[in-house]
Write an enzyme that holds these catalytic residues in place. Structure first.
Site, short mmCIF file in Angstrom:
data_model
loop_
_atom_site.label_atom_id
_atom_site.label_comp_id
_atom_site.label_asym_id
_atom_site.label_seq_id
_atom_site.Cartn_x
_atom_site.Cartn_y
_atom_site.Cartn_z
N LYS A 98 -1.55 -24.13 3.48
CA LYS A 98 -1.42 -23.99 2.04
C LYS A 98 -2.55 -23.11 1.52
CE LYS A 98 -1.07 -27.08 -2.03
NZ LYS A 98 -1.05 -28.52 -2.41
N SER A 172 2.67 -29.87 -5.01
CA SER A 172 2.29 -28.48 -5.13
C SER A 172 2.41 -27.71 -3.81
CB SER A 172 0.84 -28.40 -5.63
OG SER A 172 -0.06 -29.00 -4.71
N SER A 196 1.61 -34.32 -3.62
CA SER A 196 1.96 -32.95 -3.23
C SER A 196 2.34 -32.81 -1.76
CB SER A 196 0.79 -32.01 -3.54
OG SER A 196 0.52 -31.99 -4.92
#
Length: 618
Positions: A98, A172, A196
């Site tokens: 990420k 996210s 997330s």
């Protein structure tokens, strides 16, 4: 019986199985495949179905040092691939990070171009993965500054669910989930502060492993809420997620919040599963999937325990309606003051909620949280784990655009409280609804129960037998090359009042002991009912001749609790060695010979449970 329609997805199996899991990749290398050829081809295929999943794909120059390192390791091992893969459990396995997690030489943006920088060193987790042989193919998209559960708050595009282009991917950690669901990488790293690492798993039919806060170091990660952040793992199987956790867990000297304490190795065989008393599944099409998850849990032999989740929802409200949002403000304070338009409008709206909060507010919230942590800890006396719908609905982009904050808020209903309470969680595929959309459930366990929760998750995933991600492929269970750490235990054979369901069994369960197996002794024992014991207890005696096999249970007792258990054992009982039917020996309850002189020989019953049942009939 289960309606298996909710646990299957119509698919046509391809003629040749692709490389999906860590086991698939390891088998390819054992068979002689070239890491350079496989990984170069894999890199070229990234983002073909959803380009918005990626912010940065590794360039040839960035990939080359990683490939060269693999080839050097092969040469140093004299091409003994089995030995090399034993030493490097993730040799040549592609992964994504990420884009709020540093990979040396690749830009870190946190989905905000104005914030971008190029780190010189890896994040703690990335360094551990690369040291284990893994190869980073790039950086994935996210809700800007990891603020959101929808995956749509990014100037780099809006990844969509791998199952429906009109629906959000979840966030996210949006790109990290989509990349794994499409088998572009074998696993990926996300972060999880409020869900997330779990919500995107649900929306993409994945495993999302969120460790206990502090178990995995967060140095080199752009914080969302530094005191709560976790690095999470997306994978197609629980075995793969557990393997990755085993590699990245441990003390991080650069992270002041690092706290690594191995917990139990396994949960009880039959669980008390706490579920919401009034579950909120907004989407009527997904309600049957939740019912099927409950049914599956019961058919696996577990007991469903309805719980009042209101105290947990009250904790969740602290995350965004309390001063913890100030942690997000601390990360972007300078950028917000200098160039507020560089921040996504919705993200800016959330973070600006910190302005005006006071130190007094922060301390009051800390007091409220400590009280909630104390009060909610009592839940674990009634249940072993909790099971919740990972998200109450799977929203479309149209619904999100109509209500950006409200839709996002609803998605955190069953996720926001977990890190505040210091617990671990494992999001698992739960089936498909009538539209073909995946539905996920999350199991939540006390802190440091990560290894035990993953072991349970393997059984759940095997029982659902769903296709992996969006690949329409299934796989037989494969052993994980490495497993998360757990605390040392002592196998203890119990023969009487400590058996499951017996009066003193709580002395084991209160100490975190778990049942390993029900078995019998070797045929060299006699069992006696002792006189005058409260509650009634037997005495086990080893004999040279005339013995029999006696039913026992073997429990794994955490070593740190053996002393306190020993202190509870009254004379004439004690701990010694007990030989089992398979010839192995474990510690177990034995009895002083003097106490057997006036005891009743009950060996013909074959065990204490059968004897007590006969006494009740009398």
């Amino acid at each position: 019986m289960l309606d298996t329609n909710l646990y299957t997805s119509e698919c046509t199996m391809p003629e040749q199985s692709p490389l999906l899991t860590i086991s698939d990749w390891r088998q390819a290398y054992l068979s002689g495949a070239s890491p350079r050829e496989l990984l170069t081809r894999q890199l070229a295929a990234l983002g073909q179905q959803d380009p918005a999943a990626w912010i940065h794909k590794a360039t040839a120059a960035e990939l080359e040092p990683q490939l060269a390192a693999l080839e050097a390791q092969l040469a140093a091992a004299n091409n003994d691939r089995a030995a090399l893969l034993s030493r490097l459990p993730l040799f040549g396995i592609p992964f994504a990070a990420k884009d709020n997690i540093d990979v040396a030489g690749m830009p870190t943006t946190a989905a905000c171009p104005a914030f971008a920088y190029t780190p010189a060193t890896h994040a703690h987790t990335v360094q551990r993965l690369i040291a284990a042989g893994a190869v980073c193919l790039g950086k994935t998209n996210l809700d800007q500054f990891a603020t959101g559960l929808v995956g749509a708050r990014s100037p780099y595009g809006r990844p969509h669910s791998a199952f429906d282009a009109q629906r959000v991917s979840g966030g996210s950690s949006s790109g990290s989930a989509v990349a794994v669901a499409r088998a572009e990488v074998a696993f990926s790293l996300g972060t999880d502060t409020a869900g997330s690492g779990r919500v995107p798993a649900s929306f993409n039919n994945l495993v999302g492993l969120k460790p206990t806060p502090g178990r995995v170091g967060t140095s080199g990660v752009v914080p969302a809420c530094r005191t709560l952040d976790c690095v999470s793992v997306f994978a197609l199987t629980v075995e793969d997620a557990a393997t990755v956790l085993a590699v990245i867990e441990g003390v991080d000297a650069r992270d002041e919040y690092s706290r690594f304490e191995p917990g139990p190795a396994q949960l009880p065989a039959k669980l008390r599963i706490g579920v919401p008393m009034a579950p909120e599944v907004d989407d009527i099409a997904q309600t049957p999937a939740w019912s099927m998850a409950l049914q599956l849990a019961e058919e696996l032999g577990h007991r469903i325990v309805p719980l009042d989740f209101q105290p947990l929802h009250a904790v969740a409200d602290l995350l965004y309606n309390g001063p913890w949002v100030a942690e997000r403000h601390a990360v972007v304070q300078e950028l917000l003051a200098r160039d507020p338009q560089a921040i996504d409008a919705t993200v800016r709206r959330v973070i600006e909620g910190a302005i005006g909060r006071t130190a007094t507010d922060a301390f009051k919230a800390q007091y409220a949280l400590r009280a909630a942590q104390r009060d909610t800890a009592a839940l674990w006396q009634d249940v072993d784990v909790m099971m919740v719908p990972t998200a109450p609905r799977h929203p479309s982009f149209a619904a999100l655009d109509a209500d950006p904050v409200g839709v996002n808020t609803r998605l955190g209903r069953y996720t926001n409280f977990v890190n505040l309470l210091g617990w671990c969680a494992l999001a698992l595929p739960g089936g498909f609804d009538e539209r073909g959309l995946p539905f996920g459930v999350t199991f939540i366990a006390p802190r440091q129960a990560d290894a035990a929760l993953a072991r349970f998750g393997m059984g759940w995933q095997a029982a659902t037998a769903l296709p992996l991600g969006a690949t329409q492929q299934r796989r037989e269970r494969q052993p994980a090359p490495v497993w998360p750490a757990s605390e040392p235990t002592l196998p203890l054979a119990v023969v009487g009042a400590h058996l499951s369901g017996m009066p003193l069994n709580s002395q084991l369960t209160e100490r975190g002991a778990t049942l390993r197996e029900a078995t019998t002794t070797a045929p060299c024992y006699r069992l006696h009912a002792l006189r005058g014991t409260v509650p009634p207890k037997p005495g086990l005696q080893r004999v040279g001749a005339g013995g029999a096999s006696i039913a026992v249970e073997v429990w794994n007792v955490p070593l740190r609790h053996v002393g306190s258990l020993l202190a509870l054992i009254p004379a004439p009982l004690g701990l010694g060695s007990v030989q089992l039917a398979d010839g192995s020996s474990v510690h177990g309850f034995i009895c002083e010979g003097l106490a057997l002189a006036d005891a009743t020989d009950i060996t013909p019953y074959g065990g204490w449970r059968a004897y007590m049942a006969d006494q009740r009939r009398d």
